[in-house]
Design a protein around this motif. Structure first.
Motif, short mmCIF file in Angstrom:
data_model
loop_
_atom_site.label_atom_id
_atom_site.label_comp_id
_atom_site.label_asym_id
_atom_site.label_seq_id
_atom_site.Cartn_x
_atom_site.Cartn_y
_atom_site.Cartn_z
N GLY A 86 -79.39 -24.42 75.81
CA GLY A 86 -78.75 -24.66 74.53
C GLY A 86 -79.52 -25.60 73.63
N GLU A 87 -80.67 -26.06 74.07
CA GLU A 87 -81.49 -26.91 73.22
C GLU A 87 -82.11 -26.09 72.10
OE1 GLU A 87 -84.36 -29.05 75.46
OE2 GLU A 87 -82.87 -30.07 76.72
N ARG A 88 -82.44 -26.77 70.99
CA ARG A 88 -83.03 -26.09 69.84
C ARG A 88 -84.34 -25.42 70.21
NH1 ARG A 88 -81.76 -28.35 64.73
NH2 ARG A 88 -83.39 -27.02 63.87
N ILE A 89 -84.57 -24.26 69.64
CA ILE A 89 -85.83 -23.53 69.79
C ILE A 89 -86.37 -23.28 68.40
CG2 ILE A 89 -86.93 -21.39 70.56
CD1 ILE A 89 -84.75 -21.19 72.72
N ALA A 90 -87.58 -23.73 68.14
CA ALA A 90 -88.13 -23.68 66.78
C ALA A 90 -89.04 -22.47 66.60
CB ALA A 90 -88.89 -24.97 66.48
N SER A 91 -88.49 -21.29 66.79
CA SER A 91 -89.25 -20.06 66.54
C SER A 91 -88.26 -18.92 66.41
CB SER A 91 -90.24 -19.77 67.67
OG SER A 91 -89.58 -19.22 68.80
N TRP A 92 -88.76 -17.74 66.04
CA TRP A 92 -87.90 -16.56 65.92
C TRP A 92 -87.18 -16.26 67.22
CZ3 TRP A 92 -88.00 -12.32 69.00
CH2 TRP A 92 -89.11 -12.19 69.85
N ALA A 93 -87.77 -16.67 68.36
CA ALA A 93 -87.18 -16.37 69.66
C ALA A 93 -85.85 -17.06 69.86
CB ALA A 93 -88.15 -16.76 70.77
N ALA A 94 -85.51 -18.04 69.00
CA ALA A 94 -84.22 -18.71 69.11
C ALA A 94 -83.06 -17.72 69.00
CB ALA A 94 -84.10 -19.78 68.02
N TYR A 95 -83.24 -16.64 68.26
CA TYR A 95 -82.13 -15.71 68.05
C TYR A 95 -81.79 -14.93 69.32
CZ TYR A 95 -83.07 -17.02 63.25
OH TYR A 95 -83.27 -17.75 62.10
N PRO A 96 -82.72 -14.21 69.94
CA PRO A 96 -82.34 -13.53 71.18
C PRO A 96 -82.10 -14.48 72.34
CG PRO A 96 -84.68 -13.20 70.72
CD PRO A 96 -84.09 -13.82 69.49
N LEU A 97 -82.90 -15.54 72.46
CA LEU A 97 -82.71 -16.47 73.57
C LEU A 97 -81.42 -17.25 73.41
CD1 LEU A 97 -86.34 -17.83 74.08
CD2 LEU A 97 -85.17 -15.99 75.33
N GLY A 98 -81.06 -17.58 72.17
CA GLY A 98 -79.80 -18.27 71.93
C GLY A 98 -78.61 -17.43 72.33
N VAL A 99 -78.67 -16.13 72.07
CA VAL A 99 -77.59 -15.23 72.47
C VAL A 99 -77.49 -15.17 73.99
CG1 VAL A 99 -76.89 -12.81 72.51
CG2 VAL A 99 -77.56 -13.88 70.35
N ALA A 100 -78.64 -15.06 74.67
CA ALA A 100 -78.62 -15.03 76.13
C ALA A 100 -77.97 -16.30 76.68
CB ALA A 100 -80.04 -14.86 76.68
N TRP A 101 -78.32 -17.44 76.12
CA TRP A 101 -77.71 -18.69 76.55
C TRP A 101 -76.19 -18.69 76.30
CZ3 TRP A 101 -75.35 -21.99 72.92
CH2 TRP A 101 -74.79 -23.14 73.47
N ALA A 102 -75.78 -18.27 75.10
CA ALA A 102 -74.36 -18.28 74.75
C ALA A 102 -73.56 -17.35 75.65
CB ALA A 102 -74.17 -17.92 73.28
N LEU A 103 -74.09 -16.18 75.95
CA LEU A 103 -73.38 -15.27 76.86
C LEU A 103 -73.26 -15.87 78.25
CD1 LEU A 103 -74.94 -11.84 75.81
CD2 LEU A 103 -72.63 -12.66 75.32
N GLY A 104 -74.31 -16.55 78.69
CA GLY A 104 -74.25 -17.20 79.99
C GLY A 104 -73.23 -18.32 80.04
N GLU A 105 -73.10 -19.04 78.92
CA GLU A 105 -72.12 -20.12 78.88
C GLU A 105 -70.70 -19.60 79.01
OE1 GLU A 105 -72.65 -23.86 78.21
OE2 GLU A 105 -74.18 -22.89 79.46
N SER A 106 -70.43 -18.45 78.41
CA SER A 106 -69.07 -17.91 78.44
C SER A 106 -68.78 -17.08 79.69
CB SER A 106 -68.81 -17.07 77.18
OG SER A 106 -69.73 -15.99 77.10
N ALA A 107 -69.80 -16.36 80.18
CA ALA A 107 -69.57 -15.44 81.30
C ALA A 107 -69.93 -16.03 82.65
CB ALA A 107 -70.36 -14.15 81.09
N GLY A 108 -70.74 -17.09 82.65
CA GLY A 108 -71.22 -17.66 83.91
C GLY A 108 -72.66 -17.29 84.14
#
Length: 388
Positions: A86-108
């Motif tokens: 969940g730490e900031r990512i300073a590149s375009w990759a923040a969008y797909p990687l951020g979603v992967a992190w968020a799904l993991g936070e909610s689903a386990g």
């Protein structure tokens, strides 16, 4: 999505990763017909999905490694599921990687495996058409299916918003992801940003002989910095001063009282007034579309732009020039669309006047010495989906 585009992204995936993807998914950008900056104020918005889309090819791995790449250029970005904190990512990759992190936070996180992903997007970056949400939502539906999460589209919208707020660092609301996931042909998405209820509202533009003309000014904006964050902070301060949960719960009389007794300064009053009146305009637009039709909503679009320009102060000279040029050429209404500080303007234009409106905009920009805009028309389109 055309076969050639599907073949292109499949070919690039094979070139990058040496094997075929498990599938291809896409999600659209959006135009917000009306309801700007209302989403993070628990208000109402009326966006619709457009034909420009972000496309992702994805394959699961049998380890923890994550590799994401773009067709634009550059080497893949490599990380692991465990490293997505969940730490900031300073590149375009923040969008797909951020979603992967968020799904993991909610689903386990234990339900997740690594993956390889390639993204290609036709949604113009920085144009106010939500290129970021398109990538987030395409990634979300792909990973949700491949990981077997069965989250539901409202939950995926929240995951996209959480990725944008936390990993990208942009304090945006839920509207963009909802439009991208719930869009439908010839319809807008009437979104209650408090309950997250989303209802399709038929637009009937084609039947009424109307087009939505988009003027991309090429004045770029970044929602992770600057004015967007300050506008959100002003709204939160106003709600606190009023003692309400959000500005959705305030009336114009409440705002005037706060100005009169010193709880608001003049600027805070104007910022809050935009939100209160914009919520009312969204509701009026939905009612007008249902009761009268699309030809009657022009004055509401005009009033929305005036409010964004004068009260919320998020327009720029290029946007104002585009709006005035479209109106002068016969647009029924025109306004800034998106978060502001650049991006695009839209005009609701009779089909027979689209050429004249485009010519008027080009001439206005040339006369003012602005960069030449990009002009296009869009139609309300389908939301996120699997393509193969």
């Amino acid at each position: 999505m055309t076969g050639s585009r599907e073949d292109e992204i499949t070919g690039l995936f094979e070139e990058r990763f040496g094997r075929r993807p498990d599938g291809i998914w896409s999600a659209p950008g959006r135009v917000n017909l009306i309801g700007e900056h209302t989403d993070y104020n628990d208000g109402f918005a009326l966006p619709f999905a457009i034909g420009d889309r972000a496309v992702v090819a994805v394959r699961l791995r049998d380890d923890d490694t994550v590799l994401v790449a773009t067709t634009a250029a550059g080497d893949p970005v490599e990380t692991t599921i465990a490293a997505l904190t969940g730490e900031r990512i300073a590149s375009w990759a923040a969008y797909p990687l951020g979603v992967a992190w968020a799904l993991g936070e909610s689903a386990g996180r234990d339900r997740l495996t690594g993956f390889e992903l390639v993204v290609h997007s036709d949604v113009p970056i920085g144009a106010g058409l939500s290129s970021s949400a398109a990538i987030e939502c395409a990634t979300a539906i792909a990973l949700d299916e491949l990981w077997g999460l069965r989250s539901g589209r409202a939950a995926l919208a929240l995951a996209g918003q959480r990725a944008e707020n936390t990993v990208v660092g942009a304090p945006t609301g839920i509207m963009d992801q909802t439009a991208s996931l719930f869009g439908d042909a010839d319809s807008a998405v009437f979104l209650d940003c408090r309950s997250l209820e989303a209802e399709a509202v038929r637009l009937g533009f084609s039947e009424a002989g109307l087009e939505i003309l988009i003027v991309n000014t090429h004045v770029s904006h970044d929602h992770a910095t600057g004015g967007y964050a300050s506008r959100r902070a002003a709204c939160e301060r106003a709600a606190d001063a009023l003692g309400v949960r959000a500005l959705r719960d305030a009336s114009l009389a409440d705002l005037q009282a706060a100005l009169d007794d010193g709880r608001f300064d003049e600027e805070t009053f104007r910022r809050a007034r935009h939100i209160v009146t914009e919520n009312a305009r969204v509701l009026d637009t939905v009612a007008t579309l249902q009761d009268v039709g699309a030809t009657a909503i022009g004055p509401l679009l005009d009033a929305s732009h005036a409010s964004m320009r004068d009260d919320f102060e998020i327009s720029v000279p290029e946007i104002d020039a585009a709006v005035e040029a479209m109106r002068s050429a016969g647009a029924l209404g025109a306004r800034l669309t998106g978060g502001g500080f650049g991006g695009s303007a839209i005009g609701l234009v009779p089909v027979e006047l689209v050429g004249a409106a485009q010519e008027a905009v080009v001439k206005a920009f040339a006369s003012a010495g602005f960069r030449e805009p990009t002009l296009s028309t869009v139609s309300p389109s389908a939301g996120a989906r699997r393509e193969d």
